[in-house]
Design a protein around this motif. Sequence first.
Motif, PDB file in Angstrom:
ATOM      1  N   GLY A 136       0.824  -1.306   0.082  1.00 26.08           N
ATOM      2  CA  GLY A 136       0.122  -0.050  -0.025  1.00 26.08           C
ATOM      3  C   GLY A 136       0.766   1.198  -0.067  1.00 26.08           C
ATOM      4  N   ASP A 137       0.457   2.166   0.817  1.00 26.30           N
ATOM      5  CA  ASP A 137       1.070   3.661   0.989  1.00 26.30           C
ATOM      6  C   ASP A 137       2.417   3.579   1.954  1.00 26.30           C
ATOM      7  N   LYS A 138       2.686   2.362   2.614  1.00 26.57           N
ATOM      8  CA  LYS A 138       3.368   2.320   3.564  1.00 26.57           C
ATOM      9  C   LYS A 138       4.947   2.572   2.816  1.00 26.57           C
ATOM     10  N   ARG A 139       5.885   3.326   3.645  1.00 29.45           N
ATOM     11  CA  ARG A 139       7.156   3.242   3.210  1.00 29.45           C
ATOM     12  C   ARG A 139       8.169   2.699   3.680  1.00 29.45           C
ATOM     13  N   LYS A 140       7.571   1.188   3.814  1.00 30.83           N
ATOM     14  CA  LYS A 140       8.554   0.133   4.306  1.00 30.83           C
ATOM     15  C   LYS A 140       8.711  -0.892   3.292  1.00 30.83           C
ATOM     16  N   ALA A 141       9.856  -1.581   3.068  1.00 35.48           N
ATOM     17  CA  ALA A 141      10.024  -2.592   1.956  1.00 35.48           C
ATOM     18  C   ALA A 141      10.042  -3.993   3.111  1.00 35.48           C
ATOM     19  N   TYR A 142       8.966  -4.941   2.717  1.00 35.59           N
ATOM     20  CA  TYR A 142       8.746  -6.170   3.270  1.00 35.59           C
ATOM     21  C   TYR A 142       9.139  -7.301   2.468  1.00 35.59           C
ATOM     22  N   LEU A 143       9.838  -8.297   3.236  1.00 35.04           N
ATOM     23  CA  LEU A 143      10.331  -9.559   2.506  1.00 35.04           C
ATOM     24  C   LEU A 143       9.364 -10.422   1.824  1.00 35.04           C
ATOM     25  N   LEU A 144       9.489 -10.560   0.564  1.00 32.35           N
ATOM     26  CA  LEU A 144       8.708 -11.206  -0.122  1.00 32.35           C
ATOM     27  C   LEU A 144       9.435 -12.583  -0.976  1.00 32.35           C
ATOM     28  N   GLU A 145       8.487 -13.574  -0.923  1.00 30.56           N
ATOM     29  CA  GLU A 145       9.057 -14.929  -1.506  1.00 30.56           C
ATOM     30  C   GLU A 145       8.070 -15.267  -2.395  1.00 30.56           C
ATOM     31  N   GLU A 146       8.263 -15.431  -3.629  1.00 26.22           N
ATOM     32  CA  GLU A 146       7.260 -16.319  -4.607  1.00 26.22           C
ATOM     33  C   GLU A 146       8.000 -17.682  -4.900  1.00 26.22           C
ATOM     34  N   CYS A 147       6.964 -18.691  -4.745  1.00 26.46           N
ATOM     35  CA  CYS A 147       7.512 -20.080  -4.860  1.00 26.46           C
ATOM     36  C   CYS A 147       6.584 -20.610  -5.988  1.00 26.46           C
ATOM     37  N   SER A 148       7.260 -21.476  -6.951  1.00 23.97           N
ATOM     38  CA  SER A 148       6.313 -21.835  -8.070  1.00 23.97           C
ATOM     39  C   SER A 148       6.717 -23.611  -7.903  1.00 23.97           C
ATOM     40  N   GLY A 149       5.842 -24.314  -8.497  1.00 20.79           N
ATOM     41  CA  GLY A 149       6.112 -25.761  -8.842  1.00 20.79           C
ATOM     42  C   GLY A 149       6.709 -25.890 -10.211  1.00 20.79           C
ATOM     43  N   VAL A 150       7.707 -26.688 -10.073  1.00 20.01           N
ATOM     44  CA  VAL A 150       8.653 -26.995 -11.500  1.00 20.01           C
ATOM     45  C   VAL A 150       7.819 -28.120 -12.143  1.00 20.01           C
ATOM     46  N   GLY A 187       2.506 -31.729  -9.666  1.00 20.55           N
ATOM     47  CA  GLY A 187       2.339 -32.444  -8.440  1.00 20.55           C
ATOM     48  C   GLY A 187       1.175 -32.930  -8.529  1.00 20.55           C
ATOM     49  N   LYS A 188       0.582 -33.182  -7.305  1.00 16.23           N
ATOM     50  CA  LYS A 188      -0.885 -33.814  -7.126  1.00 16.23           C
ATOM     51  C   LYS A 188      -1.425 -33.127  -5.669  1.00 16.23           C
ATOM     52  N   LEU A 189      -2.687 -32.879  -5.809  1.00 16.58           N
ATOM     53  CA  LEU A 189      -3.486 -32.544  -4.642  1.00 16.58           C
ATOM     54  C   LEU A 189      -4.762 -33.311  -4.752  1.00 16.58           C
ATOM     55  N   TRP A 190      -4.891 -33.876  -3.437  1.00 13.30           N
ATOM     56  CA  TRP A 190      -6.088 -34.695  -3.297  1.00 13.30           C
ATOM     57  C   TRP A 190      -5.981 -35.695  -4.275  1.00 13.30           C
ATOM     58  N   GLY A 191      -5.219 -36.156  -4.869  1.00 13.65           N
ATOM     59  CA  GLY A 191      -5.095 -37.408  -5.736  1.00 13.65           C
ATOM     60  C   GLY A 191      -5.316 -36.799  -7.257  1.00 13.65           C
ATOM     61  N   GLU A 192      -5.623 -35.550  -7.525  1.00 14.86           N
ATOM     62  CA  GLU A 192      -5.709 -34.865  -8.878  1.00 14.86           C
ATOM     63  C   GLU A 192      -4.332 -34.464  -9.230  1.00 14.86           C
ATOM     64  N   LYS A 193      -4.152 -34.266 -10.711  1.00 13.83           N
ATOM     65  CA  LYS A 193      -2.993 -33.606 -10.974  1.00 13.83           C
ATOM     66  C   LYS A 193      -2.890 -32.065 -10.857  1.00 13.83           C
ATOM     67  N   LEU A 194      -1.716 -31.626 -10.361  1.00 10.42           N
ATOM     68  CA  LEU A 194      -1.565 -30.165 -10.474  1.00 10.42           C
ATOM     69  C   LEU A 194      -0.689 -29.842 -11.696  1.00 10.42           C
ATOM     70  N   SER A 195      -1.378 -28.949 -12.362  1.00 14.32           N
ATOM     71  CA  SER A 195      -0.624 -28.288 -13.558  1.00 14.32           C
ATOM     72  C   SER A 195      -0.118 -26.756 -13.376  1.00 14.32           C
ATOM     73  N   PHE A 196      -0.330 -26.159 -12.192  1.00  9.30           N
ATOM     74  CA  PHE A 196       0.314 -25.015 -12.139  1.00  9.30           C
ATOM     75  C   PHE A 196       0.220 -24.828 -10.098  1.00  9.30           C
ATOM     76  N   PHE A 197       1.012 -24.445  -9.682  1.00 14.73           N
ATOM     77  CA  PHE A 197       1.288 -24.088  -8.562  1.00 14.73           C
ATOM     78  C   PHE A 197       2.332 -22.782  -8.027  1.00 14.73           C
ATOM     79  N   LYS A 198       1.632 -21.988  -7.295  1.00 16.28           N
ATOM     80  CA  LYS A 198       2.500 -20.765  -7.017  1.00 16.28           C
ATOM     81  C   LYS A 198       2.026 -20.591  -5.460  1.00 16.28           C
ATOM     82  N   ALA A 199       3.029 -20.099  -4.577  1.00 15.14           N
ATOM     83  CA  ALA A 199       2.766 -19.615  -3.336  1.00 15.14           C
ATOM     84  C   ALA A 199       3.423 -18.346  -2.995  1.00 15.14           C
ATOM     85  N   VAL A 200       3.023 -17.497  -2.458  1.00 13.97           N
ATOM     86  CA  VAL A 200       3.503 -16.132  -2.205  1.00 13.97           C
ATOM     87  C   VAL A 200       3.525 -15.997  -0.510  1.00 13.97           C
TER      88      VAL A 200
END
Length: 189
Positions: free
Chosen positions: A74-88, A95-108
């Motif tokens: 937002g408008d705060k003038r502070k830098a926050y640590l960010l990490e974006e993680c993706s599935g290869v 991968g798989k979730l609940w026995g179904e194929k995962l074709s895309f994965f991203k966690a922030v």
Amino acid sequence: MKITHYCLSALLLFAVAGCDRLEQDMLSVPDDTTLDRYGLDTLKLGDKRAEVGKQLDALLDKPMQCTPGKTGLGDKRKAYLLEECSGVPVAGEVGKLWGEKLSFFKAVFVEDQLCSLELQLKTSGDYAALYEAHGKKIINLFGKPDEANAKGVRWQREGDEAVLKDLGDGNISFEIRNKKVVQALHHKG
């Protein structure tokens, strides 16, 4: 035809499961006040990176690939640590979730807390079978939907939001995010 018919086509996108089954499942939906945070099974938004990293990696065929950075909120003038993680991807799936194929994965993660998950499931497209296998589990995770139409379902809490969308051809998109943090992310430093 009952009014919940539209909800069936939207709720979890499993359009051909019986209306009676959905109505039964909706009667046992947890109240929003009993749900703490949105998430998948045991991992929840706001959990620390160290706690959920192994659980997320367990969904994937290869460990997450993560890119660290900094961001403003937002408008705060502070830098926050960010990490974006993706599935290869390996042969079109990550991968798989609940026995179904995962074709895309991203966690922030922001400041080492999970603030967003984006998943895409590649399923058989047999929505009746998918509802039978996973419908009640998803309803129990997110409660009663706040919005539902033929293409998707949205659950909202004060700070969290979950969106399930039918992308066609058996592809289902699932986004779970902290609304305030995701809306406030405006640039990477």
